[in-house]
Design a protein around this motif. Structure first.
Motif, PDB file in Angstrom:
ATOM      1  N   UNK A   1       0.860  -1.174  -0.043  1.00  0.00           N
ATOM      2  CA  UNK A   1      -0.059   0.079   0.177  1.00  0.00           C
ATOM      3  C   UNK A   1       0.696   1.153  -0.182  1.00  0.00           C
ATOM      4  N   UNK A   2       0.822   1.979  -1.121  1.00  0.00           N
ATOM      5  CA  UNK A   2       1.670   3.071  -1.276  1.00  0.00           C
ATOM      6  C   UNK A   2       1.162   4.240  -0.571  1.00  0.00           C
ATOM      7  N   UNK A   3       0.004   4.463  -0.109  1.00  0.00           N
ATOM      8  CA  UNK A   3      -0.423   5.449   0.469  1.00  0.00           C
ATOM      9  C   UNK A   3      -1.930   5.357   0.937  1.00  0.00           C
ATOM     10  N   UNK A   4      -2.320   5.919   2.051  1.00  0.00           N
ATOM     11  CA  UNK A   4      -3.908   5.505   2.364  1.00  0.00           C
ATOM     12  C   UNK A   4      -4.561   6.192   1.743  1.00  0.00           C
ATOM     13  N   UNK A   5      -6.092   5.884   1.685  1.00  0.00           N
ATOM     14  CA  UNK A   5      -7.140   6.366   0.920  1.00  0.00           C
ATOM     15  C   UNK A   5      -7.128   7.934   1.231  1.00  0.00           C
ATOM     16  N   UNK A   6      -7.287   8.500   2.328  1.00  0.00           N
ATOM     17  CA  UNK A   6      -7.177   9.840   2.467  1.00  0.00           C
ATOM     18  C   UNK A   6      -6.251  10.622   1.931  1.00  0.00           C
ATOM     19  N   UNK A   7      -4.996  10.219   2.047  1.00  0.00           N
ATOM     20  CA  UNK A   7      -3.709  10.778   1.538  1.00  0.00           C
ATOM     21  C   UNK A   7      -4.109  10.784   0.095  1.00  0.00           C
ATOM     22  N   UNK A   8      -4.313   9.752  -0.520  1.00  0.00           N
ATOM     23  CA  UNK A   8      -4.321   9.589  -1.992  1.00  0.00           C
ATOM     24  C   UNK A   8      -5.610  10.548  -2.359  1.00  0.00           C
ATOM     25  N   UNK A   9      -6.628  10.629  -1.786  1.00  0.00           N
ATOM     26  CA  UNK A   9      -7.769  11.643  -2.311  1.00  0.00           C
ATOM     27  C   UNK A   9      -7.456  13.215  -2.298  1.00  0.00           C
TER      28      UNK A   9
ATOM     29  N   UNK B   1      -4.099  13.999  -2.364  1.00  0.00           N
ATOM     30  CA  UNK B   1      -3.351  14.273  -3.534  1.00  0.00           C
ATOM     31  C   UNK B   1      -3.864  14.558  -4.901  1.00  0.00           C
ATOM     32  N   UNK B   2      -4.881  13.706  -5.175  1.00  0.00           N
ATOM     33  CA  UNK B   2      -5.530  13.829  -6.420  1.00  0.00           C
ATOM     34  C   UNK B   2      -6.200  15.243  -6.536  1.00  0.00           C
ATOM     35  N   UNK B   3      -7.015  15.750  -5.322  1.00  0.00           N
ATOM     36  CA  UNK B   3      -7.661  16.923  -5.276  1.00  0.00           C
ATOM     37  C   UNK B   3      -6.799  18.053  -5.742  1.00  0.00           C
ATOM     38  N   UNK B   4      -5.399  17.862  -5.208  1.00  0.00           N
ATOM     39  CA  UNK B   4      -4.482  18.987  -5.135  1.00  0.00           C
ATOM     40  C   UNK B   4      -3.628  18.811  -6.455  1.00  0.00           C
ATOM     41  N   UNK B   5      -3.216  17.607  -6.965  1.00  0.00           N
ATOM     42  CA  UNK B   5      -2.446  17.453  -7.965  1.00  0.00           C
ATOM     43  C   UNK B   5      -2.674  16.824  -8.979  1.00  0.00           C
TER      44      UNK B   5
END
Length: 565
Positions: free
Chosen positions: A180-188, A190-194
């Protein structure tokens, strides 16, 4: 194959064959056990034929184009059921569908009710159409078995390859690894920002580093930010996985020039070939990977005992609706005593579950998962009603006793929480001065305007608000300055360490002094020894709670103890 979204492509190829060779029937067939089923069928209502009757069986066995120009004259087919009966085949030409490894899996064939010639040029054309069918199959396979964004083999391919290993190596075992490279909250976030490209860059970069470390292993993209691969059983798995995690933790620059640094969790499990068919393989690996993300090493092996506990917790979530309707929940009350006089001045209501097979369960067994589901509304409503009913009963007997209960931030996000609280207090004639809610720190309430507005509305009802477990979670100075709270409860693990850890003692004394200056009443939780009590009293703690004074008691026992004092 039977349910893919490219049926039109196969029908077009069969249509070309039917038109080019001007036959009554054109089929694309695949073998499945003892039958040939028709992926595309033009000119017939049949959907399959037994292998024992099918002309296609012979084309597949020969692994080359089979031509039967006049079946009644052919000694191999003259008495075939499809010749002597419907559809009365006279002419047949079929080209086998061969995999890269040379395995026949079906045919493309044309048939007619009249004898006819089929020249070498025709056979070449039919073989070309067979190659076109195989090309379409590879396209379908890529669409089905590869992630469209990263072009990596996906979860379906992962399970397919595991199942194939299990079939051919049932007695052998291998290491299966999930990262698991990153958690779901962290991934979400990152997607919103980048954007998604940032995530895909990290997935591609991670897959490359894994292949470099694990001798060009096949790396599968099995989840939003999850990669999987396998190791041979004779490999030193822990050493290899430690190397993988070390490489993945190294900072790098994405293709768009953004610096990135991963904190992956690597979960692994040694599985026999027979176990690879189990549908829970991925779930157990995901659990191990999440445990790994919480550990300094970043690597964790599957623990069946921890898995059993996790599964039990999940089953308890499923059972909670029954517990609510079957009256299996109950409350116990732990006294809060005046630090100077040791008189009982209040109580904290604590939830218990009298489970029919597991016995009495404390909230730690079931509440963390329930807090993440809509069930927390029903559970909190039950607690709120039970507390207010008990307070109303005590007040009717002139036992004015403050009582607190926990609510989560998820409860405070509910639009009608304040109205429900006011309604249940009115129903049980509760004087709000004697009711206190404790904020459970599962999110940062100070950063959520909705939660702040609800807390202000609760305070305006006359209900006291307490900050629970201060010193853990999101506790910070903003809590003390911004929340409309007047009670501060010190976290029990910090209280337990004040005699052995000088930093804990200094911090606790400072929090008590600062809390008083800000107008808070300070409660020390988890007081289990006289020495801890004396220190807290010395520093000016207002109330104490813990086993030194009393364990949690059911309502009647609590009342009797109170009257006896």
């Amino acid at each position: 194959m039977n349910n893919d979204g490219s049926q039109d492509a196969y029908d077009r190829i069969a249509g070309i064959a039917k038109r080019v060779f001007a036959t009554d029937i054109a089929l694309i067939t695949f073998i499945d056990g003892d039958r040939h089923w028709f992926k595309s069928r033009l000119g017939t209502d049949l959907t399959q034929t037994p292998c024992t009757q099918s002309f296609c069986t012979h084309a597949m066995t020969a692994k080359q184009v089979l031509v039967v120009e006049n079946a009644p004259d052919d000694p191999q087919f003259h008495d075939n059921a499809l010749v002597v009966g419907a559809p009365h085949i006279r002419f047949y030409a079929g080209a086998p569908l061969l995999t890269h490894e040379g395995y026949p899996i079906g045919t493309i064939c044309v048939m007619d009710k009249q004898p006819r010639r089929f020249e070498h040029e025709d056979q070449y054309m039919l073989q070309a159409l067979a190659d076109l069918v195989m090309t379409q199959m590879r396209v379908d396979s890529d669409l089905t078995h590869r992630d469209t964004a990263t072009n990596m083999p996906n979860r379906i391919q992962f399970f397919t390859d595991l199942a194939e290993f299990g079939r051919t190596h049932e007695a052998q075992d291998k290491w299966v690894v999930l990262i698991e490279l990153m958690g779901m909250h962290e991934a979400n976030d990152a997607v919103r920002a980048l954007g998604l490209g940032y995530i895909y860059d990290q997935i591609a970069h991670s897959a490359e580093r894994i292949r470099f470390t694990v001798d060009n292993a096949t790396v599968y993209h099995v989840g939003p930010a999850h990669l999987a691969f396998c190791l041979d059983k004779d490999k030193d798995a822990l050493q290899i996985l430690n190397s993988v995690v070390a490489r993945l933790r190294q900072p790098f620059i994405t293709s768009s020039g953004i610096p990135a640094k991963l904190a992956p969790g690597c979960g692994a499990r040694n599985i026999t070939g027979a176990e690879l068919f189990a549908p829970e393989v991925l779930r157990t690996l995901l659990q191990a990977a999440r445990e790994a993300r919480d550990s300094p090493r970043g690597v964790a092996l599957y623990d069946p005992i921890a898995d059993g506990a996790h599964r039990q917790a999940f089953s308890l979530v499923v059972e909670m609706p029954r517990a609510l309707s079957a009256d299996e929940l109950f409350l116990v009350y732990q006294p809060r005593v005046n630090a100077q006089s040791e008189l009982w001045e209040g109580a904290e209501a604590l939830l218990r579950w009298r489970h029919p097979s597991l016995g009495v369960l404390t909230p730690g067994n079931f509440l963390p998962l329930i807090t993440k589901t809509p069930l927390i509304r029903d559970v909190t409503d039950w607690v709120m009603d039970a507390v207010c009913r008990q307070l109303g009963s005590w007040q009717a007997e002139n036992l004015n006793m403050r009582c607190s209960f926990n609510v989560s931030a998820r409860n405070l996000e509910e639009d009608d929480f304040v109205e429900r609280l006011a309604s249940v207090m009115a129903e049980h004639a509760v004087d709000p001065r004697w009711l206190e809610i404790e904020i459970v720190e599962d999110v940062s309430a100070t950063e959520n305007e909705t939660i702040l507005s609800r807390l202000i509305a609760i305070r305006d009802l006359g209900v006291t608000i307490a900050i629970d477990d201060f010193g853990s979670g999101y506790s910070n100075l903003a809590y003390l300055l911004e929340l409309p709270a007047t009670v501060l409860k010190l976290e029990r693990s910090i209280v337990a360490g004040i005699l052995t850890k000088p930093s804990y003692a200094t911090a606790t004394a400072s929090i008590i002094a600062m809390g008083h200056q800000l107008g808070y009443r300070i409660v020390g939780e988890g007081v289990e020894t006289a020495d801890i009590k004396e220190k807290l009293v010395q520093w000016g703690c207002d109330e104490l709670q813990g086993y030194l004074f009393a364990k949690p008691l059911e309502a009647e026992a609590f009342k009797q103890h109170l009257l006896a004092r």
